[in-house]
Scaffold this motif. Structure first.
Motif, PDB file in Angstrom:
ATOM      1  N   PHE A 294      11.707   9.578 -56.707  1.00 42.64           N
ATOM      2  CA  PHE A 294      12.625   9.916 -55.627  1.00 42.64           C
ATOM      3  C   PHE A 294      13.969   9.240 -55.876  1.00 42.64           C
ATOM      4  O   PHE A 294      14.019   8.086 -56.297  1.00 42.64           O
ATOM      5  CB  PHE A 294      12.098   9.419 -54.281  1.00 42.64           C
ATOM      6  CG  PHE A 294      10.892  10.145 -53.756  1.00 42.64           C
ATOM      7  CD1 PHE A 294      11.030  11.191 -52.847  1.00 42.64           C
ATOM      8  CD2 PHE A 294       9.613   9.774 -54.146  1.00 42.64           C
ATOM      9  CE1 PHE A 294       9.921  11.846 -52.341  1.00 42.64           C
ATOM     10  CE2 PHE A 294       8.494  10.426 -53.639  1.00 42.64           C
ATOM     11  CZ  PHE A 294       8.648  11.468 -52.742  1.00 42.64           C
ATOM     12  N   SER A 295      15.051   9.948 -55.569  1.00 46.13           N
ATOM     13  CA  SER A 295      16.371   9.335 -55.581  1.00 46.13           C
ATOM     14  C   SER A 295      17.200   9.888 -54.434  1.00 46.13           C
ATOM     15  O   SER A 295      17.054  11.057 -54.048  1.00 46.13           O
ATOM     16  CB  SER A 295      17.094   9.588 -56.910  1.00 46.13           C
ATOM     17  OG  SER A 295      18.340   8.897 -56.944  1.00 46.13           O
ATOM     18  N   ASN A 296      18.063   9.047 -53.895  1.00 43.03           N
ATOM     19  CA  ASN A 296      18.989   9.433 -52.821  1.00 43.03           C
ATOM     20  C   ASN A 296      18.246   9.937 -51.594  1.00 43.03           C
ATOM     21  O   ASN A 296      18.411  11.069 -51.145  1.00 43.03           O
ATOM     22  CB  ASN A 296      20.004  10.463 -53.321  1.00 43.03           C
ATOM     23  CG  ASN A 296      20.872   9.897 -54.441  1.00 43.03           C
ATOM     24  OD1 ASN A 296      20.588  10.131 -55.625  1.00 43.03           O
ATOM     25  ND2 ASN A 296      21.879   9.142 -54.074  1.00 43.03           N
ATOM     26  N   VAL A 297      17.425   9.045 -51.071  1.00 43.23           N
ATOM     27  CA  VAL A 297      16.667   9.305 -49.856  1.00 43.23           C
ATOM     28  C   VAL A 297      17.219   8.415 -48.741  1.00 43.23           C
ATOM     29  O   VAL A 297      17.524   7.234 -48.970  1.00 43.23           O
ATOM     30  CB  VAL A 297      15.169   9.018 -50.066  1.00 43.23           C
ATOM     31  CG1 VAL A 297      14.377   9.258 -48.787  1.00 43.23           C
ATOM     32  CG2 VAL A 297      14.617   9.870 -51.211  1.00 43.23           C
ATOM     33  N   SER A 298      17.333   8.958 -47.527  1.00 41.81           N
ATOM     34  CA  SER A 298      17.684   8.178 -46.339  1.00 41.81           C
ATOM     35  C   SER A 298      16.616   8.394 -45.281  1.00 41.81           C
ATOM     36  O   SER A 298      16.359   9.533 -44.898  1.00 41.81           O
ATOM     37  CB  SER A 298      19.043   8.615 -45.779  1.00 41.81           C
ATOM     38  OG  SER A 298      20.097   8.296 -46.661  1.00 41.81           O
ATOM     39  N   ILE A 299      16.000   7.313 -44.835  1.00 40.94           N
ATOM     40  CA  ILE A 299      14.960   7.403 -43.812  1.00 40.94           C
ATOM     41  C   ILE A 299      15.342   6.467 -42.660  1.00 40.94           C
ATOM     42  O   ILE A 299      15.485   5.259 -42.851  1.00 40.94           O
ATOM     43  CB  ILE A 299      13.578   7.046 -44.389  1.00 40.94           C
ATOM     44  CG1 ILE A 299      13.170   8.136 -45.394  1.00 40.94           C
ATOM     45  CG2 ILE A 299      12.546   6.905 -43.285  1.00 40.94           C
ATOM     46  CD1 ILE A 299      11.791   7.956 -45.994  1.00 40.94           C
ATOM     47  N   PHE A 300      15.525   7.055 -41.473  1.00 44.76           N
ATOM     48  CA  PHE A 300      16.033   6.327 -40.323  1.00 44.76           C
ATOM     49  C   PHE A 300      15.066   6.429 -39.147  1.00 44.76           C
ATOM     50  O   PHE A 300      14.671   7.523 -38.745  1.00 44.76           O
ATOM     51  CB  PHE A 300      17.381   6.906 -39.891  1.00 44.76           C
ATOM     52  CG  PHE A 300      18.449   6.854 -40.952  1.00 44.76           C
ATOM     53  CD1 PHE A 300      18.916   5.637 -41.429  1.00 44.76           C
ATOM     54  CD2 PHE A 300      18.990   8.027 -41.473  1.00 44.76           C
ATOM     55  CE1 PHE A 300      19.907   5.588 -42.406  1.00 44.76           C
ATOM     56  CE2 PHE A 300      19.985   7.992 -42.438  1.00 44.76           C
ATOM     57  CZ  PHE A 300      20.447   6.766 -42.912  1.00 44.76           C
ATOM     58  N   VAL A 301      14.699   5.270 -38.587  1.00 45.11           N
ATOM     59  CA  VAL A 301      13.898   5.224 -37.363  1.00 45.11           C
ATOM     60  C   VAL A 301      14.747   4.756 -36.192  1.00 45.11           C
ATOM     61  O   VAL A 301      14.852   5.434 -35.174  1.00 45.11           O
ATOM     62  CB  VAL A 301      12.668   4.309 -37.526  1.00 45.11           C
ATOM     63  CG1 VAL A 301      11.865   4.257 -36.221  1.00 45.11           C
ATOM     64  CG2 VAL A 301      11.787   4.784 -38.668  1.00 45.11           C
ATOM     65  N   THR A 302      15.382   3.595 -36.327  1.00 40.86           N
ATOM     66  CA  THR A 302      16.136   3.043 -35.206  1.00 40.86           C
ATOM     67  C   THR A 302      17.089   1.971 -35.699  1.00 40.86           C
ATOM     68  O   THR A 302      16.837   1.312 -36.711  1.00 40.86           O
ATOM     69  CB  THR A 302      15.193   2.451 -34.153  1.00 40.86           C
ATOM     70  OG1 THR A 302      15.953   1.935 -33.060  1.00 40.86           O
ATOM     71  CG2 THR A 302      14.341   1.326 -34.724  1.00 40.86           C
ATOM     72  N   ALA A 303      18.177   1.794 -34.929  1.00 41.55           N
ATOM     73  CA  ALA A 303      19.063   0.661 -35.152  1.00 41.55           C
ATOM     74  C   ALA A 303      18.713  -0.488 -34.219  1.00 41.55           C
ATOM     75  O   ALA A 303      19.273  -1.579 -34.328  1.00 41.55           O
ATOM     76  CB  ALA A 303      20.516   1.073 -34.941  1.00 41.55           C
ATOM     77  N   GLY A 304      17.776  -0.251 -33.277  1.00 45.40           N
ATOM     78  CA  GLY A 304      17.321  -1.296 -32.377  1.00 45.40           C
ATOM     79  C   GLY A 304      16.130  -2.029 -32.955  1.00 45.40           C
ATOM     80  O   GLY A 304      15.888  -2.009 -34.167  1.00 45.40           O
ATOM     81  N   ALA A 305      15.366  -2.658 -32.089  1.00 41.47           N
ATOM     82  CA  ALA A 305      14.193  -3.382 -32.550  1.00 41.47           C
ATOM     83  C   ALA A 305      13.195  -2.410 -33.160  1.00 41.47           C
ATOM     84  O   ALA A 305      12.878  -1.374 -32.569  1.00 41.47           O
ATOM     85  CB  ALA A 305      13.557  -4.126 -31.379  1.00 41.47           C
ATOM     86  N   PRO A 306      12.665  -2.677 -34.353  1.00 42.09           N
ATOM     87  CA  PRO A 306      11.676  -1.775 -34.962  1.00 42.09           C
ATOM     88  C   PRO A 306      10.485  -1.563 -34.038  1.00 42.09           C
ATOM     89  O   PRO A 306       9.954  -2.532 -33.480  1.00 42.09           O
ATOM     90  CB  PRO A 306      11.276  -2.510 -36.248  1.00 42.09           C
ATOM     91  CG  PRO A 306      12.462  -3.351 -36.578  1.00 42.09           C
ATOM     92  CD  PRO A 306      13.010  -3.796 -35.253  1.00 42.09           C
ATOM     93  N   PRO A 307      10.064  -0.316 -33.838  1.00 44.98           N
ATOM     94  CA  PRO A 307       8.980  -0.041 -32.879  1.00 44.98           C
ATOM     95  C   PRO A 307       7.618  -0.415 -33.433  1.00 44.98           C
ATOM     96  O   PRO A 307       7.115   0.197 -34.366  1.00 44.98           O
ATOM     97  CB  PRO A 307       9.094   1.472 -32.662  1.00 44.98           C
ATOM     98  CG  PRO A 307       9.690   1.988 -33.936  1.00 44.98           C
ATOM     99  CD  PRO A 307      10.595   0.907 -34.451  1.00 44.98           C
TER     100      PRO A 307
END
Length: 477
Positions: A294-307
């Motif tokens: 894999f290359s150039n992957v973005s995985i986003f859950v939260t900018a707050g406290a990790p759930p």
């Protein structure tokens, strides 16, 4: 000047107009035509797709379709789908499209006219797992018996010896509200897009899977490559690789809803060779190892406290990357934000692949994690520790990084990065992610565009534009 009587003039004009119109109708190829539906319809006027497709068929954009039960494209048959076509999955029968070994799916939409697979339910009432999903089955190598049963009772037998096998094209395609459990057995689900032994002759490009009730994407062996994949608000894992998958993926995005995760523990990447992963003794008996790049992957859950738990889902979030059971997955130039764990390296056989340099990781940023780097699944033989993982991850020349929640702002993410219905992922002009990409080792392969940035986006090229939909719940199809 001689003047015509008014009535005579009107009569002449009418005759001339009639003649002109008659001439146009005789020669106008674009004149509207009345076309009968291409098959039986339901009470919403959608053409019903049911059972086996045994002859070449085209689904037209001027019709809507309903998948009832397993609709199977048989060996030697091509199903073509025109740009802009809408295909709905029936909830009561868990409708799914299954393209069997030797079948072809030619679903080539356009940026302005994508093909859409979605829920048959009305806007506002759609949910995870409203229907089955899309399944491609090919003849490329896998590391299990070629008679292995597919999950969910789809059928028995996939994979083969043809690494360049071609199952068709999925391009500019959206798959929404799919991914459904088919029985009470473990691992008995269809994912949003499931790929069984699919070969590298197949084209996967510009695909969005939204609200999948299981994994958004899962590869069971095969060699197929892909670019521009989107996983939006899935339930379980975003990108799951098993059974000896060895393809390459560049430009992949996941945006998660922190309120929803699976009881098994949701991950950005989950990668297995198989369960338990060893022994791996030969072709179709543990080999080839699962080894995607894999290359150039973005995985986003939260900018707050990790759930650590979820309010509405059945379970909790776990790892940005859970690599286990003798997998040899490699990851380059990627950004993971907001899982409780960053990288979990699980099992001594997996750690052995790290030591053998068959698993590689460079240009990777782990951000906003409670535990960025973890060793798991140790045995007395070959045990390794969190410190060992940290030393490997932070090796010279790799340009890997760990960023705390307090320092998340230093990455220069877009202000709308975590907006679930109207996100924007283009980086600010000052973002350090715009540079620093590493294309060494396995990432030197010619498949990969040698871009300068890390993650799926730079500051100007929004490859999501025109074909994606981040609010399918409220879209009137």
């Amino acid at each position: 000047m001689k003047r015509f009587p008014k009535l005579l003039l009107l009569a002449m004009l009418a005759t001339a107009t009639s003649t002109t119109l008659s001439s146009c109708e005789d020669n106008n190829d674009n004149a509207p035509t009345t076309q009968e539906p291409s098959g039986p319809t339901d009470n919403a006027g959608r053409v019903i797709l049911l059972g086996d497709i045994t002859a070449n068929r085209t689904l037209r954009a001027n019709e809507k379709y309903l998948l009832q039960g397993f609709v199977r494209v048989k060996d030697g048959v091509t199903l073509t789908i025109e740009p802009g076509t809408k295909i709905f999955g029936d909830a009561a029968t868990k409708g799914a499209l299954v393209v069997e070994r030797g079948g072809m799916l030619m679903a080539q939409g356009t940026q302005t006219n994508p093909i859409v697979f979605t829920s048959a339910k009305a806007p506002g009432s759609r949910s995870f797992g409203d229907w089955g999903g899309v399944v491609l089955v090919g003849r490329a190598p896998i590391n299990q018996s070629l008679n292995t049963e597919m999950e969910g009772g789809i059928g028995t037998g996939f994979g083969g010896t043809n690494a360049t096998d071609n199952s068709g094209v999925l391009k500019y395609v959206r798959i929404e509200f799919a991914g459904v459990p088919l029985s009470t057995k473990d691992n008995s689900e269809i994912n949003g897009l499931t790929l069984y032994g699919v070969g590298s002759g197949t084209t996967l490009d510009y695909i969005q899977v939204s609200y999948s009730g299981d994994d958004s994407y899962e590869w069971f062996g095969g060699t197929v490559n892909a670019k521009h994949l989107v996983a939006h608000r899935g339930w379980d894992d975003d990108f799951d690789t098993d059974y000896g998958y060895t393809g390459k993926i560049q430009y992949a995005l996941s945006l998660r809803d922190p309120q929803y995760a699976d009881q098994s523990g949701s991950n950005g990447f989950e990668s297995d060779n198989f369960n338990p992963g060893t022994p791996a003794t030969g072709d179709n008996a543990g080999l080839p190892l699962t080894a995607p790049v894999f290359s150039n992957v973005s995985i986003f859950v939260t900018a707050g406290a990790p759930p650590v738990g979820t309010q509405s889902g059945s379970g909790a979030y776990q790892s940005a990357m859970h690599l286990r059971r003798n997998t040899s997955t490699s990851v380059f130039n990627s950004v993971f934000v907001g899982h409780p764990e960053g990288l979990r390296l699980d099992g001594t056989s997996t750690w052995a692949n790290v030591q053998a340099n068959t698993m590689q990781m460079a240009g990777v940023t782990l951000a906003n994690n409670n535990t960025p780097l973890r060793a798991a699944g140790n045995t007395s033989s070959g045990a390794f520790t969190d410190a060992d993982v940290q030393t490997w991850f932070n090796g010279t020349g790799k340009n890997n990084a760990v960023v705390t929640q307090a320092n998340l702002g230093t990455l220069g993410l877009n202000a709308n990065n975590f907006n679930l219905t109207a996100p924007n992922f283009l980086l600010s002009s000052s973002s350090p992610l715009l540079t620093g990409a590493v294309f060494t080792g396995k990432a030197a392969d010619g498949f990969f565009d040698k871009v300068t940035y890390r993650g799926a986006f730079n500051g100007s090229d929004n490859w999501l534009q025109g074909w994606t939909n981040f609010d399918p719940q409220n879209t009137d199809y």
